[in-house]
Every structure is written in structure tokens, then in C-alpha cells.
Design an enzyme around this catalytic site. Structure first.
Site, PDB file in Angstrom:
ATOM      1  N   HIS A 192      33.166  15.564  -5.601  1.00 40.95           N
ATOM      2  CA  HIS A 192      32.130  16.500  -5.168  1.00 40.95           C
ATOM      3  C   HIS A 192      32.398  16.907  -3.729  1.00 40.95           C
ATOM      4  O   HIS A 192      32.651  16.052  -2.877  1.00 40.95           O
ATOM      5  CB  HIS A 192      30.752  15.827  -5.261  1.00 40.95           C
ATOM      6  CG  HIS A 192      29.656  16.624  -4.596  1.00 40.95           C
ATOM      7  ND1 HIS A 192      28.919  16.157  -3.524  1.00 40.95           N
ATOM      8  CD2 HIS A 192      29.197  17.884  -4.854  1.00 40.95           C
ATOM      9  CE1 HIS A 192      28.051  17.095  -3.151  1.00 40.95           C
ATOM     10  NE2 HIS A 192      28.199  18.141  -3.936  1.00 40.95           N
ATOM     11  N   SER A 193      32.397  18.215  -3.468  1.00 47.36           N
ATOM     12  CA  SER A 193      32.481  18.732  -2.114  1.00 47.36           C
ATOM     13  C   SER A 193      33.725  18.180  -1.398  1.00 47.36           C
ATOM     14  O   SER A 193      34.839  18.369  -1.871  1.00 47.36           O
ATOM     15  CB  SER A 193      31.169  18.395  -1.384  1.00 47.36           C
ATOM     16  OG  SER A 193      31.030  19.131  -0.211  1.00 47.36           O
ATOM     17  N   PHE A 194      33.558  17.453  -0.285  1.00 45.40           N
ATOM     18  CA  PHE A 194      34.707  16.906   0.446  1.00 45.40           C
ATOM     19  C   PHE A 194      35.564  16.002  -0.458  1.00 45.40           C
ATOM     20  O   PHE A 194      36.786  15.971  -0.334  1.00 45.40           O
ATOM     21  CB  PHE A 194      34.220  16.121   1.670  1.00 45.40           C
ATOM     22  CG  PHE A 194      35.325  15.496   2.472  1.00 45.40           C
ATOM     23  CD1 PHE A 194      36.185  16.266   3.235  1.00 45.40           C
ATOM     24  CD2 PHE A 194      35.518  14.114   2.461  1.00 45.40           C
ATOM     25  CE1 PHE A 194      37.219  15.687   3.969  1.00 45.40           C
ATOM     26  CE2 PHE A 194      36.547  13.531   3.193  1.00 45.40           C
ATOM     27  CZ  PHE A 194      37.393  14.324   3.953  1.00 45.40           C
TER      28      PHE A 194
END
Length: 309
Positions: free
Chosen positions: A101-103
Site C-alpha cells: 500500500h502506498s509507500f
């Protein structure tokens, strides 16, 4: 699907904490959380996924229950990528899938290009396989400078961790994370804080500042060349009200996103799947049922074999 176990994997600076679900005999999936989050990020999603897989969600160094890096060692993007390699070695995994998720997706993307033979599937939750951002080029040296200055400043102050009341810490978290609902914030804080006599202390290392200080931004050319190394099948789940950009003021600029999709489609062809779902950047926590079916189908599709005529 209940939690299988909590893990502590030894690394030279201490240990990486992780939690496992599912079947120990099943195909392994390593789950990577977003910036300043922790492994609890996947608590609501993983029970909705196929139970015959083995899921491990790790806390990056300096996050959650994992050890902080040694004094003087910065938190750079590539360090997190090498953590993935260390975790795979500790678990004796030679091939696995990654869900980030994301980073966490950006770390997983770089890992999948550097170690292409190890990754079967790459699942990106409102993320990108790299921090590729044409809007950032003139800022890169400033970020590198700020990263060094911030670390020196934190080391020089040596303040003891601040003790905060549960309500104050929750309100502060919600103020800084507008996409996270209260229930999900409490879930992340449960693993992200330690109770002391007079309140709570944040677990994360104070040297970790802004994500752009740690990102390895890549040019379009490097992005394209890196994607050509990928052997994995890639699923990108985009939240309709999620983030397009690293810097929030550029969110409306979809051009980098469109470029990324164009490259992934043209290089990976049928190995790439893109799905847009309703929800914000934390849709995998706030409304996991919006993404669980898509992820489950993607994970299982490889094993179904050819469709009989």
C-alpha cells in the site's frame, strides 16, 4: 481467517516484527504497509482473502514493533528494499508475491525490478511501482539536503519520547491522516504506540520525517527501463479519491499517472491489470470489501490453468 502468529526476524540492528495469517503450506505473500503505518494496515483486508495462501505483513524498520536503525544510519528507500530481501531470506522464501500500500508498493516495485526472479505477483494498492514524478525534479536536491539536516537535528536534540494521552494521540493522528477513519486509526495506533504509566509513546523512529526525504525518485527513462525487468504479473488497484502524487498540491495532475499506466500496459501487456475502485487512499482499511474480491481473483487466476474450450 485468524492471525497465525507474531514474528520477530533477526537483522543486524535488532529485529523486524511481522504478523502471519493463512496456511503455512500456501503460496507466500509479503505485505508492505505505507509511510508511518505498520503491519496492522492489513488486519481488515487479509481475513477476506483466500485462506490457502500464507500472508506475512512486516513492520518496516523504525515503524510499528520493528527495531529502529542504529544511530547515524538514515532511513533511505533502498534500505527498506533490502529489508524485504532480508525478510525473504529469514523466512526461506525464494519466490513469493508482494502486496504494497502506498509507500509499501513503491518499495515492492523496486524490489520486483531488482530481484525479478523472486516475485510472482505484485499488487499495488493506491500506489506505483516507483516514485516517478516529473513534478519533483527541481526539488530532488532540496529533499536530499533536508533529509540530512533533519537527521542531524534529531540526533542533536536527543529528547526523550513524548508521552501523550490516548485521545490526544488519536486526534493528532486523524488530523495528519485525513483519509483514515477513527476505527482504522485506532488499529494502526494499537501497533504504533507503547503504553507507559502516564499515557502512550509513539513507537516510530523520530528520524523518519517526510516521505519525499526517503524516496528514490526515478526519471521516466529509468522507470521504463526498470519495468522492462519485471517478470511478475502486476495488479494496480487505484482508489478513485486516492492520491495521484507525492506532493498533495499536485494531486490534480494525472499526467504522471497516465504515463505510468501507459508504460505498464505497453511493457507488461496481459501481465498487467488496472482496476479503479470507489474510496480514498486507505480503501484497503476503510472498505476492504471494495478491494478483496479483485485481489482474490488476481491471486487465484495464475493457478487456474487454461480455460477448457
Amino acid at each position: 481467517m485468524g492471525l497465525l502468529s507474531e514474528l520477530k526476524l533477526t537483522v543486524p540492528w535488532g529485529y523486524i516484527a511481522a504478523k502471519a495469517w493463512g496456511s503455512l503450506q500456501g503460496p507466500p505473500v509479503l505485505c508492505l504497509h505505507g509511510w508511518l503505518d505498520n503491519a496492522n494496515s492489513f488486519d481488515r483486508l487479509i481475513p477476506l482473502l483466500p485462506q490457502d495462501f500464507h500472508y506475512v505483513a512486516m513492520d518496516f524498520g523504525g515503524h510499528g514493533l520493528s527495531s529502529h536503525y542504529s544511530p547515524g544510519v538514515p532511513y533511505y528507500h533502498q534500505n527498506f528494499v533490502s529489508e524485504v530481501r532480508r525478510v525473504a531470506a529469514a523466512l526461506k522464501w525464494s519466490r513469493f508475491s508482494l502486496m504494497g500500500h502506498s509507500f509499501g508498493g513503491i518499495v515492492g516495485g523496486m524490489f520486483s525490478c531488482i530481484f525479478p526472479e523472486m516475485v510472482d505477483e505484485l499488487i499495488l494498492l493506491d500506489s506505483s511501482p516507483f516514485a516517478m514524478d516529473i513534478n519533483e525534479m527541481e526539488n530532488l536536491l532540496t529533499y536530499k539536503r533536508r533529509a540530512i539536516e533533519h537527521m542531524l537535528q534529531v540526533e542533536a536534540t536527543q529528547k526523550p519520547p513524548r508521552v501523550v494521552g490516548p485521545q490526544e494521540i488519536l486526534q493528532g493522528f486523524l488530523k495528519n491522516n485525513s483519509h483514515v477513519g477513527e476505527e482504522c486509526a485506532q488499529l494502526l495506533l494499537q501497533r504504533g504506540t507503547t503504553p507507559v504509566a502516564t499515557g502512550l509513546v509513539l513507537n516510530r523512529d523520530r528520524r523518519i520525517a517526510w516521505p519525499e526525504h526517503s524516496f528514490d525518485f526515478v526519471s521516466r527513462e529509468l522507470f521504463q527501463r526498470s519495468v522492462q525487468q519485471l517478470r511478475a504479473r502486476v495488479l494496480l488497484v487505484k482508489a478513485a479519491q486516492g492520491y495521484n502524487d507525492v506532493r498533495r498540491e499536485n494531486d490534480a495532475n494525472r499526467e504522471p499517472l497516465l504515463f505510468m499506466l501507459h508504460v505498464l500496459r505497453s511493457v507488461l501487456k496481459e501481465r498487467f491489470q488496472f482496476v479503479e475502485v470507489p474510496g480514498n487512499h486507505y480503501v484497503h482499511m476503510n472498505a476492504p470489501h471494495h478491494v478483496a474480491g479483485i485481489i482474490s481473483s488476481f491471486l487465484q487466476s495464475k493457478r487456474r490453468g487454461p480455460v477448457p474450450q
